[in-house]
Design a protein around this motif. Structure first.
Motif, short mmCIF file in Angstrom:
data_model
loop_
_atom_site.label_atom_id
_atom_site.label_comp_id
_atom_site.label_asym_id
_atom_site.label_seq_id
_atom_site.Cartn_x
_atom_site.Cartn_y
_atom_site.Cartn_z
N LYS A 109 0.79 -1.23 0.00
CA LYS A 109 0.00 0.00 0.00
C LYS A 109 0.83 1.29 0.00
O LYS A 109 0.36 2.33 -0.44
N LYS A 244 5.13 11.40 -11.72
CA LYS A 244 4.07 11.04 -12.67
C LYS A 244 4.11 12.00 -13.85
O LYS A 244 3.88 13.19 -13.69
N GLU A 249 -4.51 9.83 -12.94
CA GLU A 249 -5.50 8.74 -13.07
C GLU A 249 -5.09 7.67 -14.09
O GLU A 249 -5.72 6.61 -14.19
N TYR A 251 -2.41 5.94 -13.94
CA TYR A 251 -1.62 4.89 -13.30
C TYR A 251 -2.47 3.96 -12.45
O TYR A 251 -3.51 4.34 -11.94
N ASP A 252 -1.97 2.74 -12.32
CA ASP A 252 -2.63 1.73 -11.50
C ASP A 252 -2.53 2.14 -10.03
O ASP A 252 -1.44 2.36 -9.51
N LYS A 253 -3.67 2.24 -9.36
CA LYS A 253 -3.70 2.70 -7.96
C LYS A 253 -2.93 1.75 -7.03
O LYS A 253 -2.51 2.15 -5.96
N THR A 254 -2.78 0.49 -7.42
CA THR A 254 -2.10 -0.47 -6.53
C THR A 254 -0.59 -0.51 -6.77
O THR A 254 0.10 -1.34 -6.20
N ASP A 255 -0.10 0.38 -7.63
CA ASP A 255 1.32 0.36 -7.97
C ASP A 255 2.13 1.13 -6.94
O ASP A 255 2.02 2.35 -6.85
N THR A 256 2.97 0.44 -6.16
CA THR A 256 3.80 1.15 -5.19
C THR A 256 5.25 1.25 -5.69
O THR A 256 6.06 1.95 -5.10
#
Length: 308
Positions: A109, A244, A249, A251-256
């Motif tokens: 996360k 970025k 928006e 990008y993948d929200k789960t990408d850490t």
């Protein structure tokens, strides 16, 4: 790779950034880290907090075959071990290599941010902010043993690789050379870029190689999608800053880690996989014919024709 001295933010954004090519920036103001970060100072500054590290018995780390193990060490012990060539205490072999890539508190996360994970060291660093504050994605603290080589891969965000101490050699390949790099996801199967196995990877000779040596205080701009292979010629400390470059928006929200394909790209690949599955309903000669037509259509519609 071109080396440019004392480039201002304005010049970077006007002349260099739009070209989307790697460039080494020298003479930037990076703070006191370039002189302060000795082995002794690093060890005592962040003390004995636990860090998760990669340990490899061989210099070439391979993410695809996972030829390394993850271990945990107190930070001060890790720094001293990474700085020595032969170890009295070790996990695998007396000449094993160490690599730290800082991560967030919860890897799934949280992003890596030197201000959160290494707050004392963060005070010594002045990150060149050649992008807007809200574009900032992560700042990744890295320490590697001398001789360690990281696998060739691409990231989906622009980044600065700031070499604080030590020396690195970086080999890069353009996104347009992806067909020659034998990809598995974001990573290339060709580990040894200096002595590639050309029987196994015959097309690799077509990939155009860009190279630079980063000395302490150098900053390498790596544009998104450019492949890079990093060799630590000496024990060294570095910091990557990712930002970025597309609208947030995308990008993948789960990408850490900054290496998951943009949402639209992932969807397009899923649709393509479905199309290929559908082609399987046809006999071989038809499948071949329509697959070739699909390739032509993709080239016509989506390839750039201005690559020099």
């Amino acid at each position: 790779v071109e080396r440019l001295d004392g480039v201002t933010r304005e010049r970077f954004l006007r002349d260099i950034y739009p070209r989307r090519k790697p460039v080494v920036l020298t003479g930037l103001e990076l703070g006191t880290c370039t002189t302060k970060w000795t082995i002794d100072y690093l060890s005592q500054a962040e003390g004995s907090k636990e860090v998760k590290i990669h340990v490899s018995a061989v210099p070439q780390m391979d993410f695809l075959s996972k030829n390394f193990v993850y271990r945990t060490l107190p930070f001060d012990v890790f720094v001293r071990r990474a700085a020595e060539a032969k170890h009295k205490e070790y996990f695998l072999t007396e000449d094993e290599k160490y690599y730290l890539r800082s991560v967030g508190e919860d890897v799934r996360k949280d992003i890596a941010d030197i201000r959160k994970q290494f707050p004392i060291l963060a005070e010594d660093v002045h990150i060149p902010e050649y992008f807007e504050k809200e574009q900032f994605f992560s700042s990744v603290f890295r320490i590697s043993s001398a001789g360690l080589q990281l696998w060739t891969h691409y990231d989906v965000m622009d980044n600065f690789l700031i070499q604080v101490t030590g020396k690195k050699r970086v080999v890069l390949y353009s996104p347009q050379d992806a067909p020659y790099l034998y990809l598995s996801g974001t990573k290339s199967e060709v580990l040894d870029v200096d002595n590639p196995d050309l029987e196994k990877y015959p097309l690799f000779v077509k990939a155009r190689r860009y190279q630079c040596v980063l000395e302490a205080g150098d900053v390498l701009f790596i544009p998104a999608l450019w492949f890079h292979n990093v060799i630590s010629e000496e024990f060294g400390v570095a910091l990557n800053v990712f930002w970025k470059h597309l609208p947030a928006e995308s990008y993948d929200k789960t990408d850490t880690y900054g290496n998951k394909d943009p949402m639209a790209a992932s969807r397009a690949i899923q649709i393509l996989d479905r199309a290929l599955k559908t082609l399987e309903e046809l006999p071989e000669e038809y499948r071949d014919f329509y697959a070739r037509r699909m390739v032509l259509r993709i080239q016509e519609k989506a390839y750039r024709n201005d690559y020099g």
